[in-house]
Design a protein around this motif. Structure first.
Motif, PDB file in Angstrom:
ATOM      1  N   MET A   1       0.840  -1.216   0.000  1.00 53.26           N
ATOM      2  CA  MET A   1       0.000   0.000   0.000  1.00 53.26           C
ATOM      3  C   MET A   1       0.873   1.263   0.000  1.00 53.26           C
ATOM      4  O   MET A   1       0.733   2.116  -0.845  1.00 53.26           O
ATOM      5  CB  MET A   1      -0.896  -0.039   1.239  1.00 53.26           C
ATOM      6  N   ILE A   2       1.807   1.340   0.990  1.00 53.18           N
ATOM      7  CA  ILE A   2       2.775   2.444   0.987  1.00 53.18           C
ATOM      8  C   ILE A   2       4.184   1.829   1.007  1.00 53.18           C
ATOM      9  O   ILE A   2       4.480   0.990   1.864  1.00 53.18           O
ATOM     10  CB  ILE A   2       2.628   3.360   2.215  1.00 53.18           C
ATOM     11  N   THR A   3       4.974   2.212   0.024  1.00 54.50           N
ATOM     12  CA  THR A   3       6.351   1.703  -0.011  1.00 54.50           C
ATOM     13  C   THR A   3       7.319   2.880  -0.090  1.00 54.50           C
ATOM     14  O   THR A   3       7.184   3.744  -0.959  1.00 54.50           O
ATOM     15  CB  THR A   3       6.557   0.775  -1.240  1.00 54.50           C
ATOM     16  N   ILE A   4       8.242   2.882   0.844  1.00 56.65           N
ATOM     17  CA  ILE A   4       9.264   3.931   0.866  1.00 56.65           C
ATOM     18  C   ILE A   4      10.599   3.254   0.529  1.00 56.65           C
ATOM     19  O   ILE A   4      10.979   2.252   1.168  1.00 56.65           O
ATOM     20  CB  ILE A   4       9.366   4.587   2.269  1.00 56.65           C
ATOM     21  N   LYS A   5      11.265   3.784  -0.500  1.00 55.26           N
ATOM     22  CA  LYS A   5      12.531   3.155  -0.911  1.00 55.26           C
ATOM     23  C   LYS A   5      13.671   4.177  -0.846  1.00 55.26           C
ATOM     24  O   LYS A   5      13.613   5.204  -1.544  1.00 55.26           O
ATOM     25  CB  LYS A   5      12.423   2.659  -2.361  1.00 55.26           C
ATOM     26  N   ASN A   6      14.636   3.884  -0.029  1.00 54.77           N
ATOM     27  CA  ASN A   6      15.873   4.682   0.059  1.00 54.77           C
ATOM     28  C   ASN A   6      15.597   6.195   0.116  1.00 54.77           C
ATOM     29  O   ASN A   6      16.218   6.972  -0.615  1.00 54.77           O
ATOM     30  CB  ASN A   6      16.788   4.402  -1.145  1.00 54.77           C
ATOM     31  N   LEU A   7      14.658   6.583   0.937  1.00 54.11           N
ATOM     32  CA  LEU A   7      14.261   7.987   1.002  1.00 54.11           C
ATOM     33  C   LEU A   7      15.237   8.801   1.860  1.00 54.11           C
ATOM     34  O   LEU A   7      15.511   8.447   3.012  1.00 54.11           O
ATOM     35  CB  LEU A   7      12.852   8.090   1.587  1.00 54.11           C
ATOM     36  N   SER A   8      15.766   9.840   1.239  1.00 57.09           N
ATOM     37  CA  SER A   8      16.657  10.753   1.967  1.00 57.09           C
ATOM     38  C   SER A   8      16.174  12.173   1.750  1.00 57.09           C
ATOM     39  O   SER A   8      15.642  12.496   0.687  1.00 57.09           O
ATOM     40  CB  SER A   8      18.103  10.637   1.446  1.00 57.09           C
ATOM     41  N   HIS A   9      16.354  12.990   2.765  1.00 55.29           N
ATOM     42  CA  HIS A   9      15.967  14.393   2.599  1.00 55.29           C
ATOM     43  C   HIS A   9      16.847  15.275   3.469  1.00 55.29           C
ATOM     44  O   HIS A   9      17.321  14.844   4.520  1.00 55.29           O
ATOM     45  CB  HIS A   9      14.503  14.600   2.969  1.00 55.29           C
ATOM     46  N   GLU A  10      17.062  16.468   2.963  1.00 55.06           N
ATOM     47  CA  GLU A  10      17.867  17.424   3.739  1.00 55.06           C
ATOM     48  C   GLU A  10      17.286  18.817   3.552  1.00 55.06           C
ATOM     49  O   GLU A  10      16.622  19.099   2.544  1.00 55.06           O
ATOM     50  CB  GLU A  10      19.322  17.389   3.254  1.00 55.06           C
ATOM     51  N   PHE A  11      17.503  19.650   4.532  1.00 53.46           N
ATOM     52  CA  PHE A  11      17.070  21.044   4.410  1.00 53.46           C
ATOM     53  C   PHE A  11      18.287  21.926   4.211  1.00 53.46           C
ATOM     54  O   PHE A  11      19.324  21.699   4.826  1.00 53.46           O
ATOM     55  CB  PHE A  11      16.322  21.494   5.679  1.00 53.46           C
ATOM     56  N   VAL A  12      18.126  22.888   3.308  1.00 54.19           N
ATOM     57  CA  VAL A  12      19.215  23.842   3.080  1.00 54.19           C
ATOM     58  C   VAL A  12      18.771  25.164   3.693  1.00 54.19           C
ATOM     59  O   VAL A  12      17.719  25.692   3.327  1.00 54.19           O
ATOM     60  CB  VAL A  12      19.489  24.001   1.564  1.00 54.19           C
ATOM     61  N   ILE A  13      19.531  25.665   4.611  1.00 50.26           N
ATOM     62  CA  ILE A  13      19.162  26.949   5.233  1.00 50.26           C
ATOM     63  C   ILE A  13      20.267  27.981   5.014  1.00 50.26           C
ATOM     64  O   ILE A  13      21.404  27.632   4.729  1.00 50.26           O
ATOM     65  CB  ILE A  13      18.819  26.797   6.737  1.00 50.26           C
ATOM     66  N   GLY A  14      19.898  29.210   5.146  1.00 48.49           N
ATOM     67  CA  GLY A  14      20.871  30.293   4.957  1.00 48.49           C
ATOM     68  C   GLY A  14      20.865  30.805   3.535  1.00 48.49           C
ATOM     69  O   GLY A  14      20.260  30.194   2.641  1.00 48.49           O
ATOM     70  N   LYS A  15      21.534  31.959   3.349  1.00 46.19           N
ATOM     71  CA  LYS A  15      21.554  32.585   2.032  1.00 46.19           C
ATOM     72  C   LYS A  15      22.605  31.942   1.146  1.00 46.19           C
ATOM     73  O   LYS A  15      23.511  31.252   1.638  1.00 46.19           O
ATOM     74  CB  LYS A  15      21.832  34.084   2.182  1.00 46.19           C
ATOM     75  N   LYS A  16      22.523  32.206  -0.122  1.00 43.52           N
ATOM     76  CA  LYS A  16      23.452  31.631  -1.094  1.00 43.52           C
ATOM     77  C   LYS A  16      24.900  31.981  -0.733  1.00 43.52           C
ATOM     78  O   LYS A  16      25.197  33.127  -0.393  1.00 43.52           O
ATOM     79  CB  LYS A  16      23.123  32.176  -2.495  1.00 43.52           C
ATOM     80  N   GLY A  17      25.757  30.989  -0.797  1.00 43.84           N
ATOM     81  CA  GLY A  17      27.155  31.208  -0.459  1.00 43.84           C
ATOM     82  C   GLY A  17      27.443  30.913   1.010  1.00 43.84           C
ATOM     83  O   GLY A  17      28.556  30.560   1.365  1.00 43.84           O
ATOM     84  N   ARG A  18      26.379  31.068   1.853  1.00 49.79           N
ATOM     85  CA  ARG A  18      26.567  30.784   3.288  1.00 49.79           C
ATOM     86  C   ARG A  18      25.515  29.777   3.742  1.00 49.79           C
ATOM     87  O   ARG A  18      24.914  29.907   4.813  1.00 49.79           O
ATOM     88  CB  ARG A  18      26.451  32.078   4.097  1.00 49.79           C
ATOM     89  N   GLN A  19      25.282  28.806   2.859  1.00 50.91           N
ATOM     90  CA  GLN A  19      24.216  27.854   3.152  1.00 50.91           C
ATOM     91  C   GLN A  19      24.706  26.712   4.049  1.00 50.91           C
ATOM     92  O   GLN A  19      25.861  26.301   3.970  1.00 50.91           O
ATOM     93  CB  GLN A  19      23.686  27.261   1.849  1.00 50.91           C
ATOM     94  N   THR A  20      23.778  26.244   4.854  1.00 45.71           N
ATOM     95  CA  THR A  20      24.080  25.085   5.705  1.00 45.71           C
ATOM     96  C   THR A  20      23.111  23.972   5.312  1.00 45.71           C
ATOM     97  O   THR A  20      21.910  24.206   5.178  1.00 45.71           O
ATOM     98  CB  THR A  20      23.860  25.445   7.192  1.00 45.71           C
ATOM     99  N   ILE A  21      23.654  22.792   5.130  1.00 46.15           N
ATOM    100  CA  ILE A  21      22.804  21.656   4.768  1.00 46.15           C
ATOM    101  C   ILE A  21      22.577  20.803   6.012  1.00 46.15           C
ATOM    102  O   ILE A  21      23.528  20.392   6.682  1.00 46.15           O
ATOM    103  CB  ILE A  21      23.457  20.822   3.638  1.00 46.15           C
ATOM    104  N   ILE A  22      21.290  20.596   6.290  1.00 48.49           N
ATOM    105  CA  ILE A  22      20.954  19.780   7.466  1.00 48.49           C
ATOM    106  C   ILE A  22      20.267  18.499   6.983  1.00 48.49           C
ATOM    107  O   ILE A  22      19.124  18.548   6.514  1.00 48.49           O
ATOM    108  CB  ILE A  22      20.028  20.551   8.435  1.00 48.49           C
ATOM    109  N   PRO A  23      20.933  17.381   7.075  1.00 45.21           N
ATOM    110  CA  PRO A  23      20.284  16.123   6.654  1.00 45.21           C
ATOM    111  C   PRO A  23      19.194  15.758   7.670  1.00 45.21           C
ATOM    112  O   PRO A  23      19.420  15.856   8.884  1.00 45.21           O
ATOM    113  CB  PRO A  23      21.411  15.097   6.670  1.00 45.21           C
ATOM    114  N   VAL A  24      18.021  15.393   7.168  1.00 40.41           N
ATOM    115  CA  VAL A  24      16.895  15.087   8.061  1.00 40.41           C
ATOM    116  C   VAL A  24      16.563  13.589   8.010  1.00 40.41           C
ATOM    117  O   VAL A  24      16.391  12.942   9.051  1.00 40.41           O
ATOM    118  CB  VAL A  24      15.642  15.906   7.691  1.00 40.41           C
ATOM    119  N   LEU A  25      16.477  13.071   6.798  1.00 39.98           N
ATOM    120  CA  LEU A  25      16.184  11.634   6.645  1.00 39.98           C
ATOM    121  C   LEU A  25      17.301  10.988   5.835  1.00 39.98           C
ATOM    122  O   LEU A  25      17.756  11.557   4.843  1.00 39.98           O
ATOM    123  CB  LEU A  25      14.845  11.432   5.927  1.00 39.98           C
ATOM    124  N   LYS A  26      17.713   9.809   6.293  1.00 41.69           N
ATOM    125  CA  LYS A  26      18.830   9.160   5.616  1.00 41.69           C
ATOM    126  C   LYS A  26      18.440   7.745   5.192  1.00 41.69           C
ATOM    127  O   LYS A  26      18.255   6.872   6.051  1.00 41.69           O
ATOM    128  CB  LYS A  26      20.054   9.087   6.538  1.00 41.69           C
TER     129      LYS A  26
END
Lengths: 230, 448
Positions: A1-26
């Motif tokens: 019914m619901i299948t999740i395969k290798n789902l990863s997600h990250e949020f990018v915060i901050g302005k361009k050039g000074r961005q920080t990537i925060i991984p949320v799902l791995k």
């Protein structure tokens, strides 16, 4: 019914050039079978809500696949996901998410309105649904005139009105007192048993987690090895 | 979502902020009323001018002045030309007249009248609509037909101060009292011969009186004589068409009158619609013409430019009103963002959301346009009623009867509604587009 395969997600915060990537799902993978109640638990910041938002299509995953009812929803554009949502998914939110300027009847009727159901059928189905959640007498009340439990029942009625095979719930008892919480959990179990609706519930509440056929624990954006059976 | 439901949904939303919506509708209505009333002045004055022109002339009549020659000169119309005209499609009749080039003085007993005298082709005149009110058409050379008004200008020869009434007719007490039919009139023509004025009298019998002209303002005082009588006059005056010579002029050595040349040729079309086509064909064949169509063409061109200018100015008012609509819609999107987020979360298509907001802005625009139209009809009526009174009071002048200051033909509200609809749709587009981009999560967290 619901299948999740290798789902990863990250949020990018901050302005361009000074961005920080925060991984949320791995690299998350799991399956929810038809007619199951699966609860997802985890501490605050573990990525539970992000996972539900990805499954709901409110945000798009960076990597991985999401399948529901045989449809690879992670590839759908906004408009097609909207169509999929209205036909296959029901939502229960912690803060109910009712439109304050609409009566209980209008809130429940809204998905049918969006689906293009005729006015006569809408009225009949909405009244039936309100009766089912015990709120027919409150149909002309605005959300502000209802208790938290009543509002959540309106929210459930709205989720059920289109007969969705899957209901996604985000902390459904988060705003309810213990008595109302118990009533709601019973109601979810009844719906699962009587109508075979699949539930995927995000919670940090143990009582809620206990109603699931299975519980998946998230920690630091990853599924904790070893699925806990209820 | 069905259109009908969208419509109900929009109305429901509009009720949530009645004051703001009312003010926006009011601004739109004012813009529309301004456009319509402004343009209606152009339409009204055009209507009055066109009415004036068409009432002053027979609308199917085309005057042909001659034929333009290659060297830039003109020659008179001949029988050959007339045969060409008669072959043109939708030509009802071609009348041709030659005019006596001096006022013929007609007298009977102690009564006389000076009037225009013509030689005409009666069959073509009859085809053009000439009818007699009494008598018959001439059969003999000395028989004449007089116009309907001729008996009214046949007055006493005596010098009296109040000979004429306000219609230009001789007052009844000074007028020839009997029926002219069958009576013999004496036509006096003059010519200067060796510096001395000589007269010739011709005896003519009235056998027919023309029918009253169809238009009230027209008068027909003319007298129709035969070609032979005109020839007789020409042989007396020694000039073509009996033209009077000046004191220093001498008569031409040879009279040289071409029998088939005409002074006045008129073509009558079967209907007004055919006039332009006939005029175009004549123009192609180098016949200069004059008809009501020529005059109307110029007038209409001038008013079309004026009306376009007025509509343009009026459109600016609607554009200003559209700023209000843009503002209202932007506010609506901002206020309803949480609701939009919820709707999107439960499965509302972005297209549906866009449609709802566009429908709302165009609905505001249409209500405004309809109210504006209704109001402008009221203003137009009031203007037509009040302005003549004001002018009369302020300047003491009576305006011509039937003068229209403001006229709203059906096309004007249609133009206004189309402009208003387009402008409101455009002004609602950006807010509607913004509504589709509302972030569901932010909206549900009330962060928008």
């Amino acid at each position: 019914m619901i299948t999740i395969k290798n789902l990863s997600h990250e949020f990018v915060i901050g302005k361009k050039g000074r961005q920080t990537i925060i991984p949320v799902l791995k690299n998350i993978s799991f399956t929810v079978n038809e007619g199951e109640i699966v609860t997802i638990v985890g501490r605050s910041g573990s990525g539970k809500s992000t996972l539900l938002n990805l499954i709901s299509g409110f945000i798009r995953p960076k990597e991985g696949e999401i399948w529901m009812n045989g449809v690879k929803v992670s590839d759908l554009n906004e408009a097609k996901f909207a169509d999929f949502r209205i036909h296959h998914l029901g939502f229960i939110f912690q803060s109910f998410q009712l439109i304050p300027s609409m009566t209980a009847f209008q809130n429940v009727e809204l998905p049918l309105l969006l689906k293009g159901v005729s006015e006569r059928n809408r009225r009949q189905q909405t009244e039936e649904m309100l009766e089912r959640v015990g709120l027919l007498d409150y149909q002309d009340h605005y959300p502000g005139e209802l208790s938290g439990g009543q509002q959540q029942r309106v929210s459930i009625a709205r989720a059920l009105i289109v007969n969705p095979p899957i209901i996604l719930a985000d902390e459904p008892t988060g705003s309810l007192d213990s008595e109302t919480e118990a009533e709601l959990l019973e109601f979810i179990k009844d719906l699962n048993r009587d109508l075979g609706i699949t539930f995927l519930i995000i919670t940090h509440d143990e009582k809620v987690a206990e109603i699931g056929n299975r519980t998946i624990e998230l920690r630091d954006g990853q599924v904790v090895e070893g699925i806990v059976l209820a | 979502m069905k259109l009908g439901d969208q419509f109900r949904f929009v109305r429901q939303n509009m009720k949530k902020n009645k004051t703001r919506v009312f003010m926006t509708i009011l601004a739109t209505a004012m813009g529309c009323a301004f456009l319509i009333v402004l343009a209606s002045v152009g339409f009204g004055l055009q209507k009055s001018v066109v009415k004036e022109i068409t009432e002053q002339r027979i609308v199917t009549q085309i005057d042909v002045h001659g034929k333009e020659l290659k060297d830039g000169g003109f020659r008179p119309i001949t029988d050959k030309d007339i045969a060409t005209f008669e072959k043109i499609k939708d030509v009802k009749a071609v009348t041709r007249r030659n005019m006596l080039q001096q006022d013929g003085i007609y007298s009977i007993g102690r009564y006389q009248a000076g009037t225009e005298t013509y030689v005409t082709d009666f069959p073509s005149e009859v085809k053009a609509g000439f009818e007699l009110s009494a008598g018959h058409l001439p059969k003999a050379d000395n028989e004449i037909v007089v116009g309907y008004d001729f008996p009214f200008v046949l007055g006493t020869k005596e010098e009296v101060e109040d000979l004429y009434d306000n219609k230009g007719h001789v007052k009844k007490k000074y007028r020839y009292p009997e029926n002219l039919l069958g009576k013999e009139l004496s036509l006096t023509v003059k010519q200067l011969k060796k510096g001395k004025e000589e007269e010739k009298k011709l005896k003519l019998t009235v056998v027919g009186i023309g029918k009253k002209p169809t238009k009230d303002w027209m008068q027909d005082r003319s007298v129709f004589i035969s070609k032979k009588v005109l020839n007789e006059i020409e042989s007396f005056t020694k000039t073509p068409r009996g033209m009077l010579l000046g004191p220093n002029d001498s008569p031409p050595e040879k009279l040289n009158v071409k029998e088939d040349n005409y002074d006045e040729v008129k073509i009558y079309a079967k209907n007004m619609e055919a006039v332009q086509k006939i005029v175009d064909q004549l123009k192609d064949k180098n016949y200069p013409t004059y008809s009501v169509v020529n005059e109307l063409k110029e007038v209409n061109m001038m008013f079309t430019i004026a009306k376009a200018g007025l509509i343009f100015i009026g459109t600016i008012a609607i554009l200003i009103a559209s700023i209000g609509i843009y503002n209202t819609m932007t506010m609506a999107v901002t206020e309803r963002s949480p609701d939009i987020g919820i709707m999107k979360a439960i499965g509302a298509n972005p297209k549906t959301i866009k449609q709802i907001f566009l429908l709302e802005s165009s609905y505001i625009g249409l209500i405004g346009a309809c109210i504006g139209t209704a109001v402008s009809y009221g203003i137009s009526y009031a203007v037509n009623f009040i302005i003549p009174l004001i002018i009369k009071q302020a300047f003491g002048k009576e305006l011509p009867a039937g003068l229209t200051f403001s006229d709203i033909p059906l096309i004007l509200p249609i133009i206004c509604i189309v402009i208003c609809f387009a402008v409101t749709l455009l002004s609602g587009y950006r807010p509607a587009q913004r509504a589709t981009r509302v972030d569901v999560l932010k909206a549900m967290r009330r962060e928008v």
